[in-house]
Design a protein around this motif. Structure first.
Motif, short mmCIF file in Angstrom:
data_model
loop_
_atom_site.label_atom_id
_atom_site.label_comp_id
_atom_site.label_asym_id
_atom_site.label_seq_id
_atom_site.Cartn_x
_atom_site.Cartn_y
_atom_site.Cartn_z
N THR A 135 0.84 -1.21 0.00
CA THR A 135 0.00 0.00 0.00
C THR A 135 0.87 1.26 0.00
O THR A 135 0.38 2.35 -0.28
CB THR A 135 -0.93 0.06 1.23
OG1 THR A 135 -0.12 0.14 2.42
CG2 THR A 135 -1.83 -1.16 1.33
N LEU A 148 -5.14 3.27 -5.68
CA LEU A 148 -6.34 3.14 -4.85
C LEU A 148 -7.36 2.22 -5.51
O LEU A 148 -7.96 1.36 -4.86
CB LEU A 148 -6.93 4.55 -4.66
CG LEU A 148 -7.77 4.80 -3.43
CD1 LEU A 148 -7.09 4.36 -2.15
CD2 LEU A 148 -8.10 6.28 -3.34
N THR A 152 -8.28 -1.12 -3.51
CA THR A 152 -9.60 -1.20 -2.86
C THR A 152 -10.58 -2.12 -3.60
O THR A 152 -11.57 -2.54 -3.02
CB THR A 152 -10.27 0.19 -2.70
OG1 THR A 152 -10.42 0.76 -4.00
CG2 THR A 152 -9.46 1.11 -1.80
N PHE A 233 -8.17 1.76 1.95
CA PHE A 233 -8.15 3.20 1.64
C PHE A 233 -7.28 3.94 2.65
O PHE A 233 -6.44 4.76 2.29
CB PHE A 233 -9.58 3.74 1.64
CG PHE A 233 -9.63 5.24 1.54
CD1 PHE A 233 -9.66 5.86 0.30
CD2 PHE A 233 -9.60 6.04 2.68
CE1 PHE A 233 -9.66 7.25 0.21
CE2 PHE A 233 -9.62 7.41 2.59
CZ PHE A 233 -9.64 8.03 1.35
N VAL A 236 -3.62 3.55 2.04
CA VAL A 236 -3.12 4.35 0.91
C VAL A 236 -3.08 5.83 1.32
O VAL A 236 -2.12 6.55 1.00
CB VAL A 236 -3.99 4.14 -0.35
CG1 VAL A 236 -3.53 5.06 -1.48
CG2 VAL A 236 -3.90 2.69 -0.81
#
Ligand SMILES: CC(C)(COP(=O)(O)OP(=O)(O)OC[C@H]1O[C@@H](n2cnc3c(N)ncnc32)[C@H](O)[C@@H]1OP(=O)(O)O)[C@@H](O)C(=O)NCCC(=O)NCCSC(=O)CC(=O)CCCCCCCCCCCCC(=O)O
Ligand SMILES: NC(=O)C1=CN([C@@H]2O[C@H](COP(=O)(O)OP(=O)(O)OC[C@H]3O[C@@H](n4cnc5c(N)ncnc54)[C@H](O)[C@@H]3O)[C@@H](O)[C@H]2O)C=CC1
Length: 725
Positions: A135, A148, A152, A233, A236
């Motif tokens: 990440t 992302l 995700t 999320f 990141v």
């Protein structure tokens, strides 16, 4: 393991752990040993990492996450070790580089991939995040929006897209290993600093904060109660806000949260359950290991209504030449138009991809009203109205017209496969293929064998499921098979709860909060209330064949709710008529709003039948709906209709919108604890003795009596005890 070999200047480390080179503890140890050996050998000037048998690696060994001796924690430091090497390290990516596999590649200084390779960080789909610094490295390499999206959603991307994103440096059509060694030799002596992703800044966006806020809203909306996407999320986001080492610390914290969450266990169980059901077996001894499928070179679909249209679309997408048949020209033209709309839409989605849809060619898709056109097909899927007499008439005709080896499939929702087969001369060729609506979208194919169905027929149907990119689950023959049979008590409880004082929106809300995409009343409105009404009329539960004097709320001595019948009598069929359990903006409308008419109707109904309205809390709604469904699941297992709880769970996840992060109904029961499920069923059954669906199944009681064994042991108790059940 990993094999180490030294060429003249380049050392080769080959990851070996068939079938997908998962990064087990042993593989990681061998990788680390290889790196250290290459580092210590002055004649080695560069290193190349690849995977055995044309696959780089599918990532960490998923089974390891639930074992006490986890290998996961060791990977991050190894990726750092690769990156900090003073000798250039090149990843040669063939087949797949997924999860920890891709993280290893991100630690390398160069990445070269075969044209057909796929890459991704699918950890989110098994309830985790890329916990080996992925990440933090990926956003530095390909930017925050693309990273992302990959992290995700867990999507796999093809090598061509990876090249565009800058995820790989080069793609090759021929020998990836040779190309990687060439590259390794070429870059010997070049500075490695710019190639170390941990040293790179995350590319800036002019409006990073606004972008991230918007992205979070999207992630939350798509997550539907699942924890992993949001934590992915956050990891990141940490990359955008913190230096690399701090981002890694945050990633580890978040990984730990997910690792210990029940959701990760449920999703990993679902991953293996989906694979386990491919190894089908029947009580008579037929099984995937001995049965061979027969080829399907041409197929036919009969009936181009809601289901037939979707089924035709699937078959065309699978590139199977097809005859589509209707009862008359009017229905044929209607069906053809609808099929064309679906296929045009699918073709648009596939635009730019490697595959194209060939549906304007009559040699590949032919529309007809003439049964004679089915003479040469290898497989027929019947999808006409749910009516036994009609289905038998069609199967009788098929048996005369089709070639003797043709597989005759029925897409019935609940009807007896043996009775349909009895209308043919070759019942061994007859099988249920129960698609789910919309058939070109839903992944489940319930495959129902009858008393005479041959192992070849089952193997062929399973092969068909694979060709259609569906999950085939083989089950036995009973009313409603597995999925709908478990659904009946669930819907029944939902309706009983309305009688007792609840409202459709209250019941739906509880089940949607649990994670279903759509609650039972919204679902019934979508499917059409008339479907069940027709079936109940056929069963003599309502309508003209109901004997005079039958009590309104009882059938065969059991509680019955006439509410759905009464709605249908008012022409309230759901979305299609603009009114059902809810009201809609128009006939065919999609937006459900509570209907004051219904509240008034319910209140009058309760008065008429002397039902005292009471407040029903969320716990009771959830437990009565879910535990009755689960209870039926135990009965199904005890009867040998399905070979294990995984089958029921795969069916519910892929066909009925059961939230995957809860692992399926039987897995969920195991997490709640069988003693609790039993105690609650006993309590509700005492309060409602005329509802058989709440009476605990003998198998559930047995499992509690033997001490609530883990789910994977349930079936062993059944084989020992089945005669006593
Ligand atoms: C690879 C596929 C695309 C192949 O598909 P297909 O060809 O259709 O074959 P399948 O039938 O699916 O698979 C064949 C066979 O292989 C088995 N299998 C596949 N993948 C795996 C796997 N990753 N592990 C184990 N087994 C696997 C599959 O089950 C089949 O066998 P069968 O069941 O017997 O039939 C497809 O298989 C696929 O998509 N696979 C999954 C890919 C995936 O999800 N990869 C991600 C894995 S998770 C991962 O990599 C996590 C990481 O990021 C690793 C880093 C973790 C680091 C954590 C550090 C943080 C600190 C925490 C401290 C922890 C403390 C400690 O460690 O103790
Ligand atoms: N609608 C759904 O959500 C699901 C339905 N099913 C089952 O699929 C089957 C079909 O259902 P739907 O598509 O919803 O029905 P539908 O009513 O939409 O379509 C049935 C089609 O069959 C055609 N037909 C009738 N008699 C025919 C004949 N003799 N020859 C050729 N075509 C004939 C009709 O003209 C109609 O187009 C039923 O058995 C149903 O129980 C299964 C899963 C889900």
């Amino acid at each position: 393991m990993a094999q180490y070999a030294r060429g003249s200047t380049v050392a080769v480390i080959r990851l070996c752990n068939p079938p997908v080179n998962a990064l087990s503890r042993a593989v990681l140890q061998a990788l680390e040993d290889g790196l250290k050996k290459a580092d210590a050998d002055p004649s080695v000037k560069a290193v190349m990492i690849c995977g055995e048998n044309g696959k780089f690696s599918a990532g960490a060994d998923i089974r390891g996450f639930s074992s006490p001796e986890r290998s996961g924690g060791a990977l991050g430091p190894i990726v750092s070790l690769i990156e900090s090497s003073e000798k250039p390290v090149v990843a040669a990516i063939e087949g797949v580089a997924l999860g920890g596999g891709l993280e290893v590649a991100l630690g390398c200084h160069y990445r070269i991939a075969h044209m057909k390779a796929r890459m991704g960080l699918p950890e989110v789909t098994i309830g985790l995040l890329p916990g080996a610094e992925g990440t933090q490295r990926l956003p530095r390499l390909i930017g925050v929006p693309a990273a992302l999206e990959m992290i995700t959603t867990g999507k796999h991307i093809p090598a061509t897209e990876a090249l565009k994103l800058g995820l790989v440096d080069e793609i090759v059509e021929e020998n990836t290993i040779e190309a990687a060694i060439r590259l390794a030799n070429k870059v010997i002596g070049q500075p490695l600093g710019p190639r170390r992703l941990s040293l790179k800044p995350v590319p800036k966006l002019p409006n990073m904060e606004a972008f991230l806020d918007k992205a979070l809203v999207k992630v939350k909306k798509q997550a539907w109660g699942c924890l992993a996407p949001e934590l992915c999320f956050q990891a990141v986001r940490a990359a955008t806000e913190r230096p690399f080492a701090e981002g890694v610390r945050r990633e580890r914290e978040l990984f730990q949260v997910l690792l210990s969450s029940g959701q990760a266990q449920a999703l990993q169980y679902a991953f293996f359950a989906e694979r386990a059901v491919r190894r089908w077996a029947t009580p008579s001894g037929a099984s995937w290991s001995s049965a061979a499928p027969q080829p399907v070179r041409k197929a036919a679909v009969i009936g181009l209504g809601t289901m037939g249209r979707g089924i035709v679309t699937c078959l065309v997408k699978a590139n199977i030449p097809l005859v589509a048949l209707e009862q008359d020209l009017e229905n044929l033209n209607k069906g053809r138009k609808a099929v064309m709309v679906l296929l045009e839409r699918e073709a648009m989605k596939m635009e730019g991809g490697a595959q194209t849809l060939d549906f304007h060619n009559p040699a590949r898709l032919q529309f007809t009203v003439d049964f004679d056109q089915l003479r040469d097909v290898d497989l027929v899927i019947e999808a006409v109205f749910e009516n036994m007499a009609l289905k038998k008439e069609i199967f009788h005709k098929l048996s005369k017209i089709c070639k003797p080896g043709a597989l005759l499939c029925t897409n019935t929702s609940a009807l007896n496969i043996d009775e349909i087969a009895s209308a043919t001369n070759h019942p061994q060729q007859v099988i249920g293929t129960h698609f789910f609506s919309p058939a070109h979208v839903m992944r489940l194919l319930e495959i129902i064998y009858g008393r005479h169905t041959s192992p070849t027929a089952i193997a062929t149907a399973m092969q068909l499921a694979k060709a259609l990119k569906k999950v085939g689950v083989v089950v036995g023959n009973c009313f409603g098979f597995v999925g709908n049979r478990m659904m009946f008590p669930y819907i029944q409880q939902a309706v009983f709860l309305l009688e007792e004082g609840s409202r459709p929106e209250a019941v739906d809300q509880v089940l949607e909060d649990f994670g279903f995409k759509i609650g039972p009343f919204r679902m019934s409105d979508l499917a059409g209330l008339d479907v069940g009404w027709r079936s109940r009329k056929d069963q003599g539960l309502t309508g003209p064949s109901l004997p005079a004097g039958t009590p309104a709320r009882q059938r065969h001595g059991q509680r019955y709710s006439p509410l759905p019948d009464l709605l249908c009598e008012q022409g309230r069929f759901g979305q299609k008529t603009g009114r059902g359990w809810y009201q809609y903006e128009k006939a065919g409308g999609r937006t459900a709003t509570p209907d004051p008419w219904l509240l008034n109707f319910l209140s009058q109904y309760r008065d008429t039948h002397g039902i005292k309205t009471r407040f029903i809390d969320q716990e009771e709604i959830l437990e009565r709906c879910l535990f009755s469904l689960i209870n039926e699941g135990f009965a199904i297992l005890a009867e040998g209709i399905a070979s294990g709880p995984e089958h029921l769970d795969v069916i519910y996840i892929n066909g009925y919108g059961w939230p995957k992060h809860r692992g399926g109904p039987m897995f969920y029961a195991s997490t709640v604890g069988l003693p609790r499920v039993l105690a609650k069923l006993q309590k509700y059954s005492e309060a409602h003795p005329d509802v058989p669906g709440l009476r605990p199944s003998a198998f559930l009681k047995k499992l509690v009596a033997v001490g609530n064994p883990p789910l994977k042991e349930w079936m062993s108790y059944l084989s020992q005890q089945s005669s006593k059940l």
